[in-house]
Design an enzyme around this catalytic site. Structure first.
Site, PDB file in Angstrom:
ATOM      1  N   ASP A 158       9.316   2.889   0.271  1.00 15.77           N
ATOM      2  CA  ASP A 158       8.225   3.538   0.988  1.00 15.77           C
ATOM      3  C   ASP A 158       8.376   3.144   2.458  1.00 15.77           C
ATOM      4  O   ASP A 158       7.960   2.057   2.864  1.00 15.77           O
ATOM      5  CB  ASP A 158       6.870   3.105   0.419  1.00 15.77           C
ATOM      6  CG  ASP A 158       5.707   3.804   1.129  1.00 15.77           C
ATOM      7  OD1 ASP A 158       5.953   4.467   2.160  1.00 15.77           O
ATOM      8  OD2 ASP A 158       4.568   3.674   0.648  1.00 15.77           O
ATOM      9  N   LYS A 162       3.678   8.696   9.245  1.00 12.05           N
ATOM     10  CA  LYS A 162       3.457   8.033  10.533  1.00 12.05           C
ATOM     11  C   LYS A 162       4.432   8.491  11.633  1.00 12.05           C
ATOM     12  O   LYS A 162       4.260   9.576  12.173  1.00 12.05           O
ATOM     13  CB  LYS A 162       3.433   6.519  10.314  1.00 12.05           C
ATOM     14  CG  LYS A 162       2.248   6.184   9.353  1.00 12.05           C
ATOM     15  CD  LYS A 162       1.880   4.751   9.194  1.00 12.05           C
ATOM     16  CE  LYS A 162       0.585   4.661   8.388  1.00 12.05           C
ATOM     17  NZ  LYS A 162       0.638   3.942   7.134  1.00 12.05           N
ATOM     18  N   TYR A 199       0.856  -1.185   0.000  1.00 11.68           N
ATOM     19  CA  TYR A 199       0.000   0.000   0.000  1.00 11.68           C
ATOM     20  C   TYR A 199       0.889   1.231   0.000  1.00 11.68           C
ATOM     21  O   TYR A 199       1.847   1.309   0.764  1.00 11.68           O
ATOM     22  CB  TYR A 199      -0.895   0.002   1.243  1.00 11.68           C
ATOM     23  CG  TYR A 199      -1.802   1.221   1.350  1.00 11.68           C
ATOM     24  CD1 TYR A 199      -2.832   1.421   0.429  1.00 11.68           C
ATOM     25  CD2 TYR A 199      -1.625   2.168   2.352  1.00 11.68           C
ATOM     26  CE1 TYR A 199      -3.675   2.537   0.520  1.00 11.68           C
ATOM     27  CE2 TYR A 199      -2.458   3.279   2.454  1.00 11.68           C
ATOM     28  CZ  TYR A 199      -3.481   3.457   1.532  1.00 11.68           C
ATOM     29  OH  TYR A 199      -4.310   4.555   1.630  1.00 11.68           O
TER      30      TYR A 199
HETATM   31  C1  LIG Z   1       0.048   4.456   5.775  1.00 14.66           C
HETATM   32  C2  LIG Z   1       0.878   4.264   4.551  1.00 14.66           C
HETATM   33  C3  LIG Z   1       0.857   5.183   3.492  1.00 14.66           C
HETATM   34  C4  LIG Z   1      -0.106   6.316   3.431  1.00 14.66           C
HETATM   35  O1  LIG Z   1       0.110   7.243   4.443  1.00 14.66           O
HETATM   36  P1  LIG Z   1      -1.105   8.224   4.884  1.00 14.66           P
HETATM   37  O2  LIG Z   1      -0.473   9.124   5.875  1.00 14.66           O
HETATM   38  O3  LIG Z   1      -2.170   7.343   5.420  1.00 14.66           O
HETATM   39  O4  LIG Z   1      -1.528   8.940   3.641  1.00 14.66           O
HETATM   40  C5  LIG Z   1       1.758   5.005   2.464  1.00 14.66           C
HETATM   41  N1  LIG Z   1       2.621   3.984   2.454  1.00 14.66           N
HETATM   42  C6  LIG Z   1       2.659   3.086   3.451  1.00 14.66           C
HETATM   43  C7  LIG Z   1       3.675   1.987   3.401  1.00 14.66           C
HETATM   44  C8  LIG Z   1       1.774   3.176   4.517  1.00 14.66           C
HETATM   45  O5  LIG Z   1       1.777   2.244   5.480  1.00 14.66           O
END
Ligand SMILES: *Cc1c(COP(=O)(O)O)cnc(C)c1O
Length: 424
Positions: free
Chosen positions: A237, A265, A142
């Site tokens: 990511d 995060k 994701y």
């Molecule tokens: C949570 C997440 C996102 C998106 O971040 P948001 O702050 O919710 O937009 C992107 N990449 C990864 C790996 C994530 O876990």
């Protein structure tokens, strides 16, 4: 009717599904979500006064637990000086310097407001830098909800991306190719098909949005090699893994360098913050220095920077923070594994550092397809029984369990006791 039920009923009238992010609706476990009134350390209290040991930690950010006094104090101080100026401020410089000091290979960063934004911007930059259009992602990873990343995987793997959401034009995903996690051949096939067309390979260095799926030995290094060979950028990511596995994130933990890294995060300490960064050579293409446009009215917001900086400083300055957290997680997950074994259930427990996940399947889980073999009804039953016993887990089979420094030995013992009963 409980307070949470009453609030949920009201919420559903005015907010789609009653929530501002889908997983919060508890849809896959068929319960009313507890509305959270407050948190402290490892604990949450809901609007009905019920107490929980929290293993979600706001989906990762709360690595120090809730309402950490040093973070709260930094926020309070920032608030007294004004909430936003839309102008350059000292804390942004300190944040950028802090990140570049601790993240391998990071020479410049740009702050944004979410992980979604960080990824969306990093992809634009990779395309601008390479002059290529295609992006390779992995099924089950994701990367936020930007159009190009909302690609349906499943049987469509290795074919041209099909939109995974209504409202996403096919044109927005046609350059998003999907490979199989932990399968370098699947990546090379896509690269071979268009050797000079791929701008970037984007990967969660630990898959943490299909449950937890560790990179197999050599997978990340193999991606590095393939990207170098085909002139594509490698994007890690690290929205979950950044400042989670180690201070320098997955690059440090696995000793593999990415060209661009995205954050979210933990970096905001609980405030809405994201960031992307990399080598100067690449980052110099971002406006106003270069031709890749990206902006934000609230980016680098002083209150958000104060929270994030305070948290990062604690992580950096607490001697042996990650060794202690990872060791604690290791003994917790080992004990959980023994309990699962004793229960006679089919399971696969995956874990990396302070991230873990129990899949109810007999298959080892190395990719999205493996994860899909899980018995979600068994998960739902486990989840409900844990919640009844005051343990707040992620409400889906395909999410991670997050440990924080605030989890005490007593919290973990109680959680293991709850698991023993729940698995009976
Ligand atoms: C949570 C997440 C996102 C998106 O971040 P948001 O702050 O919710 O937009 C992107 N990449 C990864 C790996 C994530 O876990």
């Amino acid at each position: 009717m409980s307070a949470s039920e009453e609030l949920f009923a009201r919420a559903k009238e005015r907010i789609p599904g009653g929530v501002n992010s889908p997983v919060r609706a508890f849809g896959s476990v068929g319960l009313t979500p507890p509305f959270i009134a407050r948190g402290s350390g490892s604990r949450l209290w809901d609007e009905d006064g019920r107490e929980y040991i929290d293993f979600v930690g706001s989906w990762g950010p709360m690595i120090l637990g809730h309402a950490h006094p040093a973070v709260e104090e930094a926020v309070a101080q920032a608030v007294r000086d004004g909430l936003s100026f839309g102008a350059a401020t000292r804390r942004e410089v300190e944040m950028a310097e802090m990140m570049c000091a601790v993240v391998p290979g990071l020479e410049m960063v740009r702050m944004v407001n979410s992980g979604t934004e960080a990824v969306m911007s990093a992809l634009r930059l990779a395309r601008g830098f390479t002059g290529r259009d295609k992006i390779i992602k992995f099924a089950g990873c994701y990367h936020g909800h930007s159009d190009a990343m909302l690609v349906k995987a499943g049987s469509g793997v290795l074919t041209q991306g099909l939109p995974g959401s209504a409202g996403v034009p096919a044109g927005c995903t046609k350059d998003t190719l999907t490979a199989i996690y932990n399968d370098l051949d699947s990546v090379e096939q896509l690269l071979l098909a268009d050797p000079e067309g791929v701008a970037a390979v984007i990967v969660e260095p630990v898959g943490a949005n299909m449950g937890v799926v560790p990179p197999a030995e050599g997978f990340l290094a193999g991606l590095r090699r393939l990207c170098d060979h085909y002139g594509a950028l490698l994007i890690f990511d690290e929205v979950i893994t950044g400042f989670r596995l180690a201070l320098g994130g997955a690059q440090q933990y696995f000793n593999v360098r990415a060209d661009l890294v995205t954050f979210g995060k933990i970096i905001g300490g609980g405030m809405p913050v994201g960031a992307y960064g990399g080598r100067k050579e690449i980052m110099s293409m971002v406006a106003p220095l270069g031709s890749v446009y990206q902006a934000g009215t609230l980016s680098g917001n002083p209150v958000a920077m104060a929270a994030g900086l305070a948290q990062l400083r604690l992580l950096k300055e607490t001697l042996g923070f990650y060794e202690a957290l990872n060791r604690k997680a290791d003994s917790f997950f080992s004990a959980l594994e023994e309990i699962l074994q004793a229960s006679g259930r089919a399971f696969c427990l995956n874990r990396v550092g302070s991230l873990g996940c129990v899949f109810f399947t007999e298959k080892p889980v190395w990719n999205y397809e493996d994860a899909q073999t899980s018995d979600t009804a068994a998960f739902t039953e486990y989840f409900r029984r844990m919640l009844q016993r005051g343990v707040y887990l992620a409400s889906s089979q395909f999410e991670a369990m997050f440990l924080s420094s605030a989890h005490s030995p007593e919290d973990l013992r109680r959680t293991l006791d709850a698991a023993r009963e729940a698995l009976k």
